[in-house]
Write an enzyme that holds these catalytic residues in place. Structure first.
Site, mmCIF file in Angstrom:
data_model
loop_
_atom_site.group_PDB
_atom_site.id
_atom_site.type_symbol
_atom_site.label_atom_id
_atom_site.label_comp_id
_atom_site.label_asym_id
_atom_site.label_seq_id
_atom_site.Cartn_x
_atom_site.Cartn_y
_atom_site.Cartn_z
ATOM 1 N N ARG A 165 87.793 6.791 31.792
ATOM 2 C CA ARG A 165 88.059 7.748 33.019
ATOM 3 C C ARG A 165 89.844 6.894 33.563
ATOM 4 O O ARG A 165 89.810 5.130 33.159
ATOM 5 C CB ARG A 165 87.599 7.225 34.218
ATOM 6 C CG ARG A 165 87.007 5.800 34.491
ATOM 7 C CD ARG A 165 85.840 5.552 35.932
ATOM 8 N NE ARG A 165 85.247 7.152 36.533
ATOM 9 C CZ ARG A 165 84.025 7.541 35.925
ATOM 10 N NH1 ARG A 165 83.550 6.368 35.909
ATOM 11 N NH2 ARG A 165 83.188 8.150 37.079
ATOM 12 N N LYS B 208 82.859 7.529 44.212
ATOM 13 C CA LYS B 208 83.102 8.814 45.173
ATOM 14 C C LYS B 208 81.743 8.636 46.403
ATOM 15 O O LYS B 208 82.556 8.232 47.185
ATOM 16 C CB LYS B 208 81.486 10.225 44.914
ATOM 17 C CG LYS B 208 82.663 10.981 43.713
ATOM 18 C CD LYS B 208 81.677 12.338 43.579
ATOM 19 C CE LYS B 208 82.078 13.276 42.148
ATOM 20 N NZ LYS B 208 81.061 13.997 41.498
ATOM 21 N N GLU C 248 80.215 18.061 39.621
ATOM 22 C CA GLU C 248 79.669 18.081 39.977
ATOM 23 C C GLU C 248 80.012 18.197 41.564
ATOM 24 O O GLU C 248 80.448 17.528 42.239
ATOM 25 C CB GLU C 248 77.880 17.050 40.226
ATOM 26 C CG GLU C 248 77.017 17.352 40.763
ATOM 27 C CD GLU C 248 76.278 15.928 41.276
ATOM 28 O OE1 GLU C 248 76.388 13.885 40.783
ATOM 29 O OE2 GLU C 248 74.851 16.283 41.648
#
Length: 568
Positions: A269, A279, A45
């Site tokens: 992850r 983020k 994204e």
RNA sequence: UGCCCGAUGGUGUAAUUGGCAACACGGAAGAUUCUGAUUCUUUUAUUCUAGGUUCAAGUCCUAGUCGGGCAGCCA
């Protein structure tokens, strides 16, 4: 020779492939995928900069395609214009390229907005989607909880015609933001909450970085992702574990649309010790000025690591080394650092630089004499050649390389002791000049042994225990050196004292700036990675370094078994 | 008191799918070295628990323990 032997050895061993690769290989045998090559995609994204966690995903997706002659697309998952920006789109492409990967096609989920809209109408017509007037808050209430089933929306049984009309109105901009949604009609009592009539479209007036103001309805992730994969004929849609619960929905959409159905596979992850990866937190570090920007060399971002001097090769080797699994693990940063050292050791030219200088005067060396000493650029790579380094009567050595009261195991300079100057002579420390008041060591007066010149065939073969680096005081050039340390003090920065957050764990000493003295061969340097012998790997800072004011970043220090010994 | 997922040396990942638990990193010891780097040698240490199936279980079954994810009109 040993290299060949090692390779031959490797051939005999079974190749270790991760579980995703195994599944992919098996799937490729399926009739459904007959004659097809693996097709993956990396779907970021564009709402932030890529970090080392993304690198793992990039290596997985692109690596799989590369290895088996398949393809990997770069697709921006740009379904939420309120958070996404062109700046991120650009940086992401740069980072993927820098890592050494080439995408098959560059795509955007927004490329498919029209198709998605047609498919929504198809579902409405099939009675499998409806327009819902519940507010966001009501929707939450109706959804139920983790343990209690939801209840049907009062708008669930609208007629196909009415839904068609209302959806057209949504699309035409006749509804206020948030006033209506289009939802899939699945099962409000499903144990998997994602299946409780998930929202497909929301009304949202926001300028989109690609489609501008064309749309005022935007698809949700779930409604866009699988179909995007399908359109691109992706064979394997690899994503992180938190999407595991979404897989049934991913499947439901493909099945109920009757379109080609890729397979989603999830993996854990990456977590790295002594750093944060979300983020939101990285953005906070940037916004609040705890670091100089996304590309601050202490950031775990790809651009930060690039500026720090980490190489793409080392990052890829790292991703290879950590493996892929479904277990949520944390990798020690030293694994990353070792990968960086491993590659830099092979490619970085050696130079001499003194970070914390101590003056040495060679009392028996002719006043105005300058000798040029041959120095090997890279012992790991003969093709790197050699250079000449000026040697003279007044030198600078590392302050740490002298000790007045040295322990037995100290191999460097001490009063009355001898040491070799790298690519120079053996010198002996005759006198220590100190500040009478503070007692600080101001300079060392030494004598050199003219018979011990490095590389001289006629030199007397004497051995001394230690070799230290140096620069000629008159020839040295100054440079700013930024010595970086980890950004956080604790292994898991998320764990903070009561009432505080991860910022409480920030390392106040994560950057230390010093003026260093470099050998003159570095005078014109504009970029590149170097090993400052016996100190560490350094690179020219890509942002702040100029011809007048050189700036170096410490990439990673060399392993230091002496320091380790001292700790004990 | 929901659903889903996971658990193998210090760390991370393997185990030919039921057949002698291995690879890498780290740690330790040593060798080499004009970088206390690199390199090389040796060494260290592992299947969450309890039952069950089986000649044989890290792998299959049951129960438990612990950890993680999920209740955005975020992705």
């Amino acid at each position: 020779m040993s290299h060949v032997a090692r390779q031959a050895d490797g051939d005999e061993k079974r190749e270790r492939v991760n579980f995703i690769e195994q599944e992919v290989l098996q799937d490729l045998q399926l009739p459904k995928l007959a004659g097809r090559k693996v097709a993956t995609r990396f779907p970021p994204e564009p709402n932030g900069y890529l970090h080392i966690g993304h690198a793992k995903s990039i290596c997985l997706n692109f690596g799989l395609a590369e290895k088996y002659g398949g393809t990997c697309n770069l697709r921006f998952d740009d379904t939420n214009p309120s958070k996404e920006e062109q700046e991120y789109v650009d940086s992401i492409q740069e980072d993927v390229r820098w890592l050494g990967f080439q995408w098959n096609e560059l795509r955007y989920a927004s490329d498919y907005f029209d198709q998605l809209c047609d498919w929504a109408i198809q579902l409405i017509k099939a009675g499998k989607a409806y327009v819902c007037d519940l507010t966001a808050e009501q929707t939450r209430e109706y959804r139920g909880t983790l343990t209690a089933p939801g209840k049907n929306s009062p708008f669930r049984e609208r007629t196909v015609d009415e839904n068609l009309k209302l959806f057209a109105a949504m699309k035409a901009g006749e509804c206020a933001d948030g006033a209506r949604t289009l939802r899939a009609k699945i099962d409000m009592a499903a144990s998997n909450i994602n299946l409780r009539d998930p929202v497909m479209y929301r009304v949202l007036r926001s300028h989109h970085h690609r489609t501008g103001d064309k749309w005022c309805i935007y698809p949700m992730y779930d409604w866009a992702h699988g179909q995007s994969d399908s359109i691109e004929s992706i064979t394997h849609s690899i994503c992180t574990l938190e999407f595991e619960d979404h897989r049934p929905l991913y499947n439901w959409y493909c099945e109920n649309l009757g379109i080609y159905h890729p397979r989603q596979i999830e993996f854990a992850r990456l977590n790295l010790s002594y750093t944060v990866m979300s983020k939101r937190k990285l953005l906070q570090l940037v916004k609040e000025g705890h670091v100089s920007g996304w590309d601050d060399p202490r950031m775990p971002t790809i651009c930060g690591m690039r500026r720090r001097g980490y190489t793409p090769e080392s990052l890829r080797a790292f991703c290879d080394r950590i493996g892929v699994a479904k277990f949520y693990s944390t990798i020690d940063v030293t694994v990353l650092e070792n990968s960086v050292r491993e590659h830099l050791n092979l490619v970085a030219n050696r130079v001499m630089a003194v970070l914390n200088p101590l003056k040495v005067v060679l009392t028996n060396y002719p006043q105005d004499q300058v000798e040029l000493m041959d120095a090997i650029n890279n012992p790991e790579d003969a093709s790197a050649g050699s250079r000449q380094v000026p040697f003279s009567r007044e030198l600078l050595i590392e302050r740490d390389d002298f000790m007045e009261d040295a322990p037995r195991k100290f191999f460097r300079l001490k009063p009355g002791g001898e040491v070799r100057l790298r690519y120079g002579y053996i010198i002996k420390c005759d006198e220590v000049v100190k500040d009478p008041v503070s007692g600080e060591v101001l300079e060392l007066r030494c004598s050199y042994d003219p018979e011990t010149r490095s590389g001289d065939e006629n030199a007397v073969p004497r051995k001394v225990k230690g070799t230290i680096h140096w620069v000629s005081a008159a020839h040295a050039i100054k440079a700013e050196v930024r010595q970086y340390d980890r950004l956080f003090l604790t292994e898991n920065p998320e764990v903070a004292p009561e009432g505080e957050n991860f910022l409480a764990n920030l390392n106040p000493d994560s950057i230390r700036v010093a003026t260093a003295y470099l050998e003159p061969s570095l005078k014109e340097v504009k970029q590149g990675h170097f090993q400052f012998e016996r100190t560490g790997y350094f690179c020219v800072d890509s942002v702040d370094s100029t011809a007048e004011h050189l700036v170096f970043n410490r990439i990673v220090p060399l392993r230091d078994s002496w320091a380790k010994m001292q700790e004990k």
